[in-house]
Design an enzyme around this catalytic site. Structure first.
Site, PDB file in Angstrom:
ATOM      1  N   GLU A   1      19.064 -12.730  14.083  1.00 47.36           N
ATOM      2  CA  GLU A   1      19.467 -12.762  15.655  1.00 47.36           C
ATOM      3  C   GLU A   1      20.400 -13.826  16.028  1.00 47.36           C
ATOM      4  O   GLU A   1      21.321 -13.731  16.915  1.00 47.36           O
ATOM      5  CB  GLU A   1      18.323 -12.673  16.489  1.00 47.36           C
TER       6      GLU A   1
ATOM      7  N   LYS B   1       8.537 -10.221  11.969  1.00 49.70           N
ATOM      8  CA  LYS B   1       8.177 -11.425  10.954  1.00 49.70           C
ATOM      9  C   LYS B   1       6.489 -11.152  10.550  1.00 49.70           C
ATOM     10  O   LYS B   1       5.651 -10.975  11.530  1.00 49.70           O
ATOM     11  CB  LYS B   1       8.373 -12.689  11.624  1.00 49.70           C
TER      12      LYS B   1
ATOM     13  N   ARG C   1      22.862 -15.386  14.507  1.00 43.27           N
ATOM     14  CA  ARG C   1      24.204 -15.249  14.404  1.00 43.27           C
ATOM     15  C   ARG C   1      24.951 -14.190  15.523  1.00 43.27           C
ATOM     16  O   ARG C   1      25.986 -14.177  15.968  1.00 43.27           O
ATOM     17  CB  ARG C   1      24.615 -14.876  13.013  1.00 43.27           C
TER      18      ARG C   1
HETATM   19  N1  BES Z   1      14.673 -18.065  13.115  1.00 46.38           N
HETATM   20  C1  BES Z   1      14.977 -17.670  11.565  1.00 46.38           C
HETATM   21  C2  BES Z   1      15.034 -18.499  10.601  1.00 46.38           C
HETATM   22  C3  BES Z   1      14.227 -19.632  10.298  1.00 46.38           C
HETATM   23  C4  BES Z   1      13.143 -19.361   9.382  1.00 46.38           C
HETATM   24  C5  BES Z   1      14.192 -20.910  10.990  1.00 46.38           C
HETATM   25  C6  BES Z   1      12.235 -20.533   8.980  1.00 46.38           C
HETATM   26  C7  BES Z   1      13.164 -21.934  10.736  1.00 46.38           C
HETATM   27  C8  BES Z   1      12.305 -21.469   9.687  1.00 46.38           C
HETATM   28  C9  BES Z   1      16.067 -16.733  11.720  1.00 46.38           C
HETATM   29  O1  BES Z   1      16.243 -15.920  12.686  1.00 46.38           O
HETATM   30  C10 BES Z   1      15.727 -15.514  10.561  1.00 46.38           C
HETATM   31  O2  BES Z   1      14.753 -14.907  11.004  1.00 46.38           O
HETATM   32  N2  BES Z   1      16.536 -15.402   9.713  1.00 46.38           N
HETATM   33  C11 BES Z   1      16.538 -14.607   8.526  1.00 46.38           C
HETATM   34  C12 BES Z   1      17.868 -13.782   8.337  1.00 46.38           C
HETATM   35  C13 BES Z   1      17.792 -12.684   7.576  1.00 46.38           C
HETATM   36  C14 BES Z   1      17.157 -11.639   8.263  1.00 46.38           C
HETATM   37  C15 BES Z   1      19.355 -12.337   7.015  1.00 46.38           C
HETATM   38  C16 BES Z   1      15.779 -14.974   7.499  1.00 46.38           C
HETATM   39  O3  BES Z   1      16.074 -16.212   7.363  1.00 46.38           O
HETATM   40  O4  BES Z   1      14.930 -14.289   6.728  1.00 46.38           O
HETATM   41 ZN    ZN Z   2      15.178 -14.289  13.148  1.00 46.64          ZN
END
Ligand code: BES
Ligand code: ZN
Ligand code: MG
Length: 501
Positions: A351, A279, A353
């Site tokens: 991750e 991230k 899922r």
């Molecule tokens: N933990 C994140 C989602 C999230 C983002 C929760 C902001 C709370 C606030 C999750 O694991 C994630 O990173 N999801 C990705 C999925 C994508 C790579 C398909 C996302 O939302 O970008």
């Molecule tokens: Zn994530």
């Protein structure tokens, strides 16, 4: 902790420092207000005019009056215009505003009258439950690491005024509200604890302690067991971390014979760096929130052990930390899950899922649940869809969707349903495995994408996916949250199970 007492002494005769008045928009200056004015603050009616206090929704005014001996604080809360009755959420907000006003004015003890059924449409017991619960949520402040002078003032006692005949019911309501708030605030505390303190083993240990204390059966799978059972998703996600992954399983058993089981599954990523799909700055800082789902299912089942519903409940929390290291999984890795299906890791940041897949498959195979809900901070896209005040509901089961919606309204953990039909499911297909964990971007719909992936792991079990990413952390402008964790998911799960028919 804020203490609740019940009394039938009229408001202005109460011994407390503060008196709360809930006033409808364009309220009349009635007998009670006249009485308050003549006792404590002679020019109250003019003061309302001067301050433009008309009872608009969310308006507050604190007035410092005097009688012979004491300062008396009059706390006015605007209810806004009434549409037949006020909504339950409007009541919760008003009670929370009263708490925050007492906090701001440094008032230790305050009294309020439990409203009549005609005003909010609910009986005294239910309103007492909502009153105690939301006041305790409003009181929560993550101050473990703050020095004393940075901590907020904490009122110590609230008196609920009601007719003598309702006191027993009101006490029962207070008990229930306190159980629900304690669970929700514990979720918030776990989420607010930073990832250097709250790790997968730490959280597993807390679950075991709480389970023991509340007579729940608790099983914890360690990494060896996870590997032996073929839970390749949970194993892969935790590989980059120095902390071991765990699967926590907690069971509540009702005394009622032949009762069905409801399964609750919560995402427990104690920190989500994104993994090799790291991230960027601005997106990683709050990722200690990524175990909100696990906190929700653990604390919900703890509360349920005290509320004793007539159904069995099992809570599963897959716990892992998503990090980078020489052992971490790579983009492109192929893994095999508990139910035998395979997936290519298209993105190590999807991750949630992966860990949920194993837990859902395990729950549906081993507990034969009549219904299964998973809650997860799964996608940033959910926030883009609905903003901060709702969690997203994804299900193909309309009757469960209705139950979840209603539990959202009663509990205050509001939800909004997003589209989820078979036509979306192709987006998580892969050429080299059964599935891909990020899928075809042309379909957009990030939360639906997550649900499509998870649908491969629930078998025939009636199932709802709740994407709580929008509502879990740093929700603005509500009188019962602050910056930080909201405990999203805890309250709705409790109401969902308690209202099960
Ligand atoms: N933990 C994140 C989602 C999230 C983002 C929760 C902001 C709370 C606030 C999750 O694991 C994630 O990173 N999801 C990705 C999925 C994508 C790579 C398909 C996302 O939302 O970008
Ligand atoms: Zn994530
Ligand atoms: Mg490890």
């Amino acid at each position: 902790m804020l203490k609740f007492t019940v009394s039938s002494v009229p408001l202005l005769k109460q011994n407390t420092e503060g008196y709360v008045f809930f006033l409808e928009e364009d309220f009349k200056f009635d007998a009670v207000l006249k009485d308050a004015s003549s006792r404590f603050f002679p020019h109250l009616q003019n003061y309302f005019k001067d301050q433009k206090f008309t009872g608009k929704k969310g308006q507050t005014l604190a007035v410092h009056g005097f009688d012979d001996k004491n300062i008396k604080h009059l706390l006015f809360i605007g209810l806004g215009k009434k549409d037949k009755v006020y909504s339950l959420e409007q009541y919760r907000k008003s009670v929370a505003l009263a708490y925050r006003l007492a906090e701001k004015e440094k008032i230790s003890t305050y009294a309020l009258t439990i409203p009549a059924k005609s005003q909010f449409g609910w009986n005294p017991e239910y309103l007492a439950q909502k009153t105690s619960c939301i006041s305790l949520l409003a009181a929560y402040h993550f101050d473990d690491y703050l020095s004393e002078d940075a901590k907020v003032f904490k009122p110590t006692e609230m008196v609920m005024i009601a007719a003598e005949k309702d006191h027993k019911d009101i006490k029962e309501g207070i008990k229930i509200g306190t159980i629900i708030a304690t669970a929700t605030n514990r979720s918030r505390h776990w989420v607010d604890l930073p990832a250097n303190e709250l790790t997968p083993p730490y959280l597993a240990k807390r679950a075991v302690e709480l389970g023991k204390k509340h007579g729940l059966e608790v099983t914890v799978f360690d990494e060896k067991k996870i590997e032996k059972l073929g839970m390749g998703g949970l194993k892969a996600v935790g590989m980059g971390s120095q902390h071991d992954s765990h699967l926590v399983i907690m069971q509540y058993k009702t005394k009622k014979k032949n009762a069905p089981t409801i399964a609750l599954v919560g995402k427990g990523i104690t920190f989500d760096s994104g993994g090799y799909n790291l991230k960027p700055t601005g997106y990683m800082e709050t990722m200690k929130e990524d175990m909100t789902g696990a906190a929700g299912v653990i604390n919900a089942i703890v509360a349920l052990s005290e509320l004793k519903p007539d159904v069995n409940v099992v809570a599963l929390a897959p716990l892992a930390e998503n990090m980078v290291s020489g052992n971490a999984n790579h983009p492109g890795d192929i893994i095999r899950f508990y139910n035998g299906k395979t997936a290519m890791v298209g993105n190590t940041d999807a991750e949630g899922r992966l860990v949920l897949a194993d837990a859902l498959a395990y729950a549906s195979k081993n507990f034969n649940p009549i219904a299964m809900i998973d809650i997860a901070t799964l996608t940033g896209a959910a926030s883009h869809a609905v903003g901060p005040f709702f969690s997203c509901v994804l299900t193909q089961n309309d009757s469960l969707a209705t139950k979840v919606y209603e539990a959202g309204v009663t509990s205050g953990d509001a939800t909004w349903r997003l589209p989820f039909i078979d036509e979306y499911k192709v987006m998580v297909k892969s050429d080299v495995a059964d599935l891909c964990n990020n899928g075809k971007t042309k379909y957009y719909a990030g939360p639906t994408n997550g649900a499509c992936f998870l649908s491969n792991f629930v078998g025939e079990t009636p199932w709802v996916h709740l994407d709580i990413a929008p509502a879990a952390f740093d929700v603005p402008d509500t009188p019962y949250y602050r910056s930080g964790a909201t405990g999203a998911g805890t309250r709705i799960l409790i109401d969902f199970v308690m209202q099960w028919k």
